[in-house]
Write a protein that holds these residues in place. Structure first.
Motif, short mmCIF file in Angstrom:
data_model
loop_
_atom_site.label_atom_id
_atom_site.label_comp_id
_atom_site.label_asym_id
_atom_site.label_seq_id
_atom_site.Cartn_x
_atom_site.Cartn_y
_atom_site.Cartn_z
N MET A 1 0.55 -1.55 0.13
CA MET A 1 -0.24 0.21 0.32
C MET A 1 0.97 0.73 -0.35
SD MET A 1 -2.93 1.42 2.74
CE MET A 1 -4.39 0.43 1.73
N LYS A 2 0.30 2.59 -0.96
CA LYS A 2 0.98 3.93 -0.88
C LYS A 2 0.19 4.53 -0.30
CE LYS A 2 3.92 4.78 -4.49
NZ LYS A 2 4.47 4.83 -5.86
N GLY B 1 2.49 15.30 6.86
CA GLY B 1 3.29 14.53 7.51
C GLY B 1 4.73 14.72 8.63
N ALA B 2 5.36 15.95 8.90
CA ALA B 2 6.19 16.52 8.96
C ALA B 2 5.76 16.64 10.88
CB ALA B 2 6.69 17.63 8.63
N ALA C 1 4.26 3.71 9.70
CA ALA C 1 3.90 2.93 8.22
C ALA C 1 5.24 2.28 7.61
CB ALA C 1 3.01 3.81 7.55
N VAL C 2 6.32 3.21 7.88
CA VAL C 2 7.38 2.85 6.78
C VAL C 2 8.03 1.51 8.07
CG1 VAL C 2 9.62 3.39 6.85
CG2 VAL C 2 8.50 5.33 5.84
N SER C 3 7.54 1.47 9.81
CA SER C 3 8.56 0.31 10.13
C SER C 3 7.24 -1.33 9.65
CB SER C 3 8.62 0.62 11.47
OG SER C 3 7.05 0.65 11.80
N ARG C 4 6.48 -0.48 9.01
CA ARG C 4 5.89 -1.53 8.77
C ARG C 4 6.02 -2.12 7.29
NH1 ARG C 4 -0.09 -0.51 12.44
NH2 ARG C 4 1.16 -1.20 14.19
N GLY C 5 6.54 -1.18 6.76
CA GLY C 5 6.44 -1.47 4.87
C GLY C 5 5.23 -1.17 3.73
N LEU C 6 5.09 -0.36 4.69
CA LEU C 6 4.39 1.29 4.11
C LEU C 6 4.70 1.69 3.27
CD1 LEU C 6 1.16 0.53 6.25
CD2 LEU C 6 1.13 -0.89 4.55
N SER C 7 4.39 2.23 1.70
CA SER C 7 4.99 3.72 0.49
C SER C 7 4.36 4.35 1.53
CB SER C 7 5.61 2.53 -0.01
OG SER C 7 5.91 2.18 -0.87
N VAL C 8 5.23 5.27 1.49
CA VAL C 8 4.34 6.66 2.27
C VAL C 8 5.11 8.05 1.17
CG1 VAL C 8 4.13 8.34 3.88
CG2 VAL C 8 4.32 5.94 4.69
N ALA D 1 13.89 9.04 5.97
CA ALA D 1 13.88 9.90 5.31
C ALA D 1 14.59 8.98 4.25
CB ALA D 1 14.65 11.26 5.48
N ALA D 2 15.94 8.33 4.36
CA ALA D 2 16.21 7.02 3.93
C ALA D 2 15.90 5.93 3.41
CB ALA D 2 17.86 7.23 4.04
N SER D 3 14.59 6.36 3.74
CA SER D 3 14.24 4.89 2.75
C SER D 3 13.86 5.03 1.68
CB SER D 3 12.48 4.44 4.47
OG SER D 3 12.29 3.51 4.32
N PRO D 4 13.99 3.82 1.00
CA PRO D 4 13.05 3.99 -0.29
C PRO D 4 11.97 3.61 -0.43
CG PRO D 4 14.13 1.68 0.03
CD PRO D 4 14.35 2.73 1.29
N LEU D 5 10.56 3.23 1.00
CA LEU D 5 9.14 3.86 0.88
C LEU D 5 9.15 5.01 0.85
CD1 LEU D 5 9.38 0.60 3.29
CD2 LEU D 5 8.84 1.18 0.92
N TYR D 6 10.19 6.21 1.82
CA TYR D 6 9.59 7.13 1.68
C TYR D 6 10.01 8.50 0.72
CZ TYR D 6 10.04 11.65 4.35
OH TYR D 6 9.25 13.44 4.42
#
Length: 348
Positions: free
Chosen positions: A1-2, A8-9, A20-27, A46-51
């Motif tokens: 899910m994206k 969000g800041a 959400a990112v810790s659970r593997g969701l894209s944001v 911030a460095a996650s490919p999901l973010y």
């Protein structure tokens, strides 16, 4: 899910993004970066490919259309809002423009995008609101806000959020946009901008300054740890029934005076000064139209979705004080921002 997360800041939005990112969701984090926002709040992901981050304002319809078309989200979590009651008393126009007009723009951008995708059933627009839209409760502890409580907002802030709630419901009923709504009690925890009660009291106590409590401190609030709230919001987004509203509370009612006194006790233990921090408590002129009591009945989300708060108020306050003691480098620069640590809401 994206998920496209507006605001969000900010305080609650950043908690949602981190979880959400810790659970593997894209944001996709859409934020205008106004006075209470900080990208430090999401630095850990911030460095996650999901973010991804988009610097934009929900009042800018063209920017919203571009962001939807660029990122193709499966859901929207709408948290962007002006949220400080005292600021709404001094300057209500910002609340009307962001909370009402901004929500309208986001609904229209989401509707256009959703229709262009063929009106997929899995799409969700989750509007995050406040218990303040319901007005004020009597002292009777058996009386609480339920999802069907009549709206009775008392401040420019709560009125603007009530209007936004009505718009979201109208877009569902009129256009079929698949929405869910939630109304929460007072949040607290890490990354809370230091104009709100709990961080303000912590920071003033650390400086040995008076701790200003409105009126006689008898106003009652239900307190919800922000990380519990983030978990509840993702639960509503992913499992809530379309068109349904869910109240989210912490099951932790306290008067403002009880809350500040409890904070002082934690500070006495974790940062002793030789005299009780509660000696710093002072009483100041009450806020205009100050609601007497808020209390959430969260039985619907518990019964239908199996969610309940996991952090007690005592434990949450301890976690929060420890966080502020450890992260002075985060909050100290914010004190220079407009209105931080200053009494607002007096221009009546």
């Amino acid at each position: 899910m994206k998920i496209l997360v507006t605001g969000g800041a900010g305080f609650i939005g950043s908690a949602v993004i981190r979880l959400a990112v810790s659970r593997g969701l894209s944001v996709i984090n859409l934020d205008a970066l106004t006075y209470a926002a900080s990208l430090e709040n999401v630095a850990s992901v911030a460095a996650s490919p999901l973010y991804a981050f988009e610097h934009a304002d929900i009042r800018d319809r063209e920017a919203l259309d571009r962001i939807f078309n660029a990122h193709h989200p499966d859901a929207v979590m709408h948290l962007a809002a002006e949220s400080h009651v005292d600021r709404s008393i001094d300057g209500p126009s910002d609340f009307i423009e962001t909370n009402i007009t901004g929500t309208f723009n986001l609904l229209e951008a989401a509707r256009k995008y959703w229709a262009g995708k063929g009106r997929p059933e899995h799409f969700r627009f989750h509007h995050i609101s406040t218990d303040e839209v319901f007005g004020s409760l009597p002292a009777d502890p058996s009386v609480k806000f339920i999802e069907e409580t009549r709206y009775d907002p008392r401040s420019p802030y709560s009125a603007s959020k009530a209007a936004a709630d009505h718009l979201v419901r109208a877009w569902h009923e009129t256009y079929g946009l698949p929405v869910v709504l939630s109304n929460c009690s007072n949040n607290y925890g890490p990354y809370h901008f230091p104009e709100k009660l709990i961080p303000l009291m912590i920071i003033k106590a650390l400086a040995g300054e008076p701790l200003p409590v409105y009126g006689d401190g008898s106003n009652v609030r239900d307190w919800l740890y922000v990380e519990d709230h983030a978990d509840a919001l993702l639960t509503v987004l992913q499992r809530g029934e379309t068109g349904r509203s869910y109240n989210i509370g912490g099951n932790s009612e306290r008067t403002n005076l009880e809350l500040v006194t409890a904070l002082c006790a934690v500070l006495d233990e974790l940062r002793p000064t030789g005299k009780p921090h509660a000696k710093l408590i002072s009483f100041v002129k009450d806020r205009p139209g100050h609601d007497a009591r808020y209390a959430i009945d969260a039985s619907r989300i518990a019964g239908e979705l199996g969610w309940e708060p996991s952090v007690s108020l005592d434990e949450g306050l301890r976690r929060t004080v420890r966080w502020y003691l450890k992260h002075e480098s985060w909050w100290r620069p914010l004190l220079a921002r407009d209105g931080a640590g200053v009494r607002l809401g007096t221009k009546v």
